[in-house]
Each structure stands twice: as structure tokens, then as C-alpha cells.
Design a protein around this motif. Structure first.
Motif, PDB file in Angstrom:
ATOM      1  N   GLY A  78       0.789  -1.227   0.000  1.00  0.00           N
ATOM      2  CA  GLY A  78       0.000   0.000   0.000  1.00  0.00           C
ATOM      3  C   GLY A  78       0.821   1.278   0.000  1.00  0.00           C
ATOM      4  N   MET A  79       2.131   1.157  -0.162  1.00  0.00           N
ATOM      5  CA  MET A  79       2.997   2.331  -0.098  1.00  0.00           C
ATOM      6  C   MET A  79       3.148   2.985  -1.473  1.00  0.00           C
ATOM      7  SD  MET A  79       5.843   0.777   2.547  1.00  0.00           S
ATOM      8  CE  MET A  79       6.787   2.304   2.615  1.00  0.00           C
ATOM      9  N   PRO A  80       3.130   4.308  -1.532  1.00  0.00           N
ATOM     10  CA  PRO A  80       3.212   5.014  -2.820  1.00  0.00           C
ATOM     11  C   PRO A  80       4.647   5.138  -3.322  1.00  0.00           C
ATOM     12  CG  PRO A  80       2.993   6.597  -1.044  1.00  0.00           C
ATOM     13  CD  PRO A  80       2.889   5.230  -0.410  1.00  0.00           C
ATOM     14  N   ALA A  81       4.790   5.616  -4.532  1.00  0.00           N
ATOM     15  CA  ALA A  81       6.113   5.823  -5.128  1.00  0.00           C
ATOM     16  C   ALA A  81       6.932   6.792  -4.272  1.00  0.00           C
ATOM     17  CB  ALA A  81       5.969   6.363  -6.544  1.00  0.00           C
ATOM     18  N   GLY A  82       8.204   6.470  -4.091  1.00  0.00           N
ATOM     19  CA  GLY A  82       9.099   7.331  -3.331  1.00  0.00           C
ATOM     20  C   GLY A  82       9.082   7.077  -1.841  1.00  0.00           C
ATOM     21  N   SER A  83       8.355   6.061  -1.415  1.00  0.00           N
ATOM     22  CA  SER A  83       8.234   5.779   0.019  1.00  0.00           C
ATOM     23  C   SER A  83       9.339   4.841   0.495  1.00  0.00           C
ATOM     24  CB  SER A  83       6.861   5.188   0.326  1.00  0.00           C
ATOM     25  OG  SER A  83       6.638   4.012  -0.440  1.00  0.00           O
ATOM     26  N   GLU A  84       9.435   4.702   1.830  1.00  0.00           N
ATOM     27  CA  GLU A  84      10.510   3.924   2.432  1.00  0.00           C
ATOM     28  C   GLU A  84       9.981   3.084   3.590  1.00  0.00           C
ATOM     29  OE1 GLU A  84      14.863   4.785   4.535  1.00  0.00           O
ATOM     30  OE2 GLU A  84      13.238   6.249   4.757  1.00  0.00           O
ATOM     31  N   TYR A 101      13.292 -11.776  -0.909  1.00  0.00           N
ATOM     32  CA  TYR A 101      11.895 -11.464  -1.225  1.00  0.00           C
ATOM     33  C   TYR A 101      11.659  -9.958  -1.295  1.00  0.00           C
ATOM     34  CZ  TYR A 101      10.547 -16.331  -1.050  1.00  0.00           C
ATOM     35  OH  TYR A 101      10.419 -17.682  -1.335  1.00  0.00           O
ATOM     36  N   PHE A 102      12.394  -9.190  -0.490  1.00  0.00           N
ATOM     37  CA  PHE A 102      12.281  -7.736  -0.589  1.00  0.00           C
ATOM     38  C   PHE A 102      12.761  -7.260  -1.963  1.00  0.00           C
ATOM     39  CE2 PHE A 102      12.898  -7.337   4.304  1.00  0.00           C
ATOM     40  CZ  PHE A 102      11.564  -7.648   4.501  1.00  0.00           C
ATOM     41  N   THR A 103      13.872  -7.823  -2.412  1.00  0.00           N
ATOM     42  CA  THR A 103      14.397  -7.455  -3.734  1.00  0.00           C
ATOM     43  C   THR A 103      13.401  -7.826  -4.831  1.00  0.00           C
ATOM     44  OG1 THR A 103      16.695  -7.725  -3.014  1.00  0.00           O
ATOM     45  CG2 THR A 103      16.255  -7.844  -5.386  1.00  0.00           C
ATOM     46  N   ARG A 104      12.841  -9.018  -4.730  1.00  0.00           N
ATOM     47  CA  ARG A 104      11.863  -9.479  -5.721  1.00  0.00           C
ATOM     48  C   ARG A 104      10.652  -8.557  -5.759  1.00  0.00           C
ATOM     49  NH1 ARG A 104       8.914 -15.442  -5.361  1.00  0.00           N
ATOM     50  NH2 ARG A 104       7.023 -14.906  -6.545  1.00  0.00           N
ATOM     51  N   VAL A 109       7.708  -3.789  -8.605  1.00  0.00           N
ATOM     52  CA  VAL A 109       7.046  -2.477  -8.650  1.00  0.00           C
ATOM     53  C   VAL A 109       8.005  -1.416  -9.176  1.00  0.00           C
ATOM     54  CG1 VAL A 109       5.387  -3.024  -6.836  1.00  0.00           C
ATOM     55  CG2 VAL A 109       7.593  -2.038  -6.202  1.00  0.00           C
ATOM     56  N   ASN A 110       8.981  -1.884  -9.959  1.00  0.00           N
ATOM     57  CA  ASN A 110       9.950  -0.980 -10.598  1.00  0.00           C
ATOM     58  C   ASN A 110      10.697  -0.115  -9.586  1.00  0.00           C
ATOM     59  OD1 ASN A 110       9.233  -1.824 -13.281  1.00  0.00           O
ATOM     60  ND2 ASN A 110       7.383  -0.567 -13.106  1.00  0.00           N
TER      61      ASN A 110
END
Length: 217
Positions: A78-84, A101-104, A109-110
Motif C-alpha cells: 500500500g505504499m506510494p512511489a518514493g516511500s521507504e 523477497y524484498f528485492t523481488r 514495482v519498478n
């Protein structure tokens, strides 16, 4: 831990959103390779975490207790682009498994979001984190829940959401406490603290082993 009859629990799960394939793969590998796989959030609670994250659309998320990364991935949905998202765990042995799995996920999501793993004691790491957070998930060692709460309250924005897992603690919160039990007394105090803290609006959900949602006023 399930407090509903098994058939009713299955009905609820079957009428909620299905978990993505990446989470099915992670669950399978966790059960194959990791002891205490029961520590996984699970499909239903994962969908709840995903829904809350989608509703909040947080720019910064902090998780205490990575395990193999299931709950972090749910919130990342649910996190938007540019989030951390920053996730902390003391167990370095699971870092590579979760990291794959984080990398995958990020590649799927590009790389619109960043997921950072930190290994070590959360109470030492939290004060060193810059900035503030919009969503925090507490799911680490129970005897430190109150300490975690005080630490993260210095790091949250107004309107931030705080999720606390395992707050029913297998039903022990309504049973006589064993003298050797170090976790239940802390959880009893923690649950009381969340309800009475004037800085919070809090509701406790009977989801899986208990999940509390608190909103910072």
C-alpha cells in the motif's frame, strides 16, 4: 492462535482477498527452512495489514520484528512511489531470506519504494533513525513492548498509525499469570497503556492473536 471456530475462520479467509503469489512462495519457504514458522503473520492478517497500508498510503513505515519479511511485504503493497520501509530484527540468520523477497517485490514495482533491513537491537537502532514515520508495526519480543512504544512515539507524525501484534497472547491476558511468565504482565500493562494514553485513539481487534490499531492524535 485462533479464537474463532476453525470452519468460521476458514470462511472469513475464503471471503477475503487472496494473498499474492510472492507471499505464498515466502510462506512455503519459511515452513521448509525456518523453525517457529507460526510467527508468520499469515494470509488473513496479512490482508488486514495490506488494507490498512492502502488506506493510509504511508510514505515511511517502521517495522519492529522482520522475521522472514511477510508482514513487511504486506505493508509495502500500500505504499506510494518514493516511500521507504525500514524493518528491524535482531536475528541476522534470516536477513538473506527476507532480503531476497524484498528485492523481488521492489523489482516487481519498478523499485518505486525502498525496503531497508537493519540487524540489531531495535532500542539501539530506533534513536538513530532520521525523520518520522506514518505507520509503525510492533511485532518483536514482548517483554520490550512498552520500551518500544516509548521509543517510537518520538518518531511518529501526527495521524500516524501504530499496529501492535500478539496483544491477546494466546488468551493469556485473561488467565491467571504464571510467576515464570515474563511476557503476559508486560502485555497487560501495554494494552492498558495504549487505551489510556491521551495521545492515542485505540481499538483492539480479535484478529489472529490480537492486533491493536492506534492512531496518533
Amino acid at each position: 492462535m485462533y479464537f474463532l471456530p476453525h470452519d468460521l475462520d476458514e470462511y472469513i479467509v475464503s471471503h477475503s482477498q487472496d494473498e499474492p503469489q510472492i507471499l505464498k512462495d515466502l510462506t512455503r519457504e519459511t515452513h521448509q527452512k525456518v523453525l517457529q514458522a507460526i510467527m508468520l503473520s499469515g494470509a488473513y492478517q496479512g490482508r488486514v495489514l495490506s488494507m490498512i497500508s492502502h488506506l493510509k498510503s504511508p510514505m515511511r513505515v517502521l517495522e519492529l520484528g522482520t522475521f522472514t519479511g511477510y508482514s513487511a511485504l504486506c505493508m509495502a503493497e500500500g505504499m506510494p512511489a518514493g516511500s521507504e520501509l525500514i524493518t528491524i530484527d535482531i536475528n541476522e540468520e534470516l536477513e538473506d531470506l527476507a532480503g531476497r523477497y524484498f528485492t523481488r517485490f521492489c523489482e516487481s514495482v519498478n523499485n518505486k519504494i525502498t525496503i531497508t533491513q537493519k540487524i540489531g537491537a531495535a532500542l539501539e537502532i530506533i534513536p538513530m533513525l532520521d525523520g518520522k514515520f506514518d505507520l509503525v508495526f510492533i511485532d518483536a519480543d514482548k517483554p520490550n513492548y512498552i520500551n518500544y512504544f516509548h521509543a517510537i512515539m518520538e518518531k511518529v507524525n501526527p495521524g500516524a498509525l501504530i499496529l501492535s501484534d500478539n496483544v491477546l497472547w494466546h488468551g493469556k491476558v485473561v488467565e491467571e499469570v504464571s510467576p515464570k511468565d515474563n511476557s503476559t504482565p508486560i502485555l497487560l500493562e501495554f494494552n492498558k497503556l495504549l487505551k489510556e494514553d491521551p495521545r492515542l485513539q485505540t481499538v483492539l481487534f480479535s484478529i489472529r492473536d490480537g492486533l491493536t490499531l492506534s492512531r496518533v492524535l
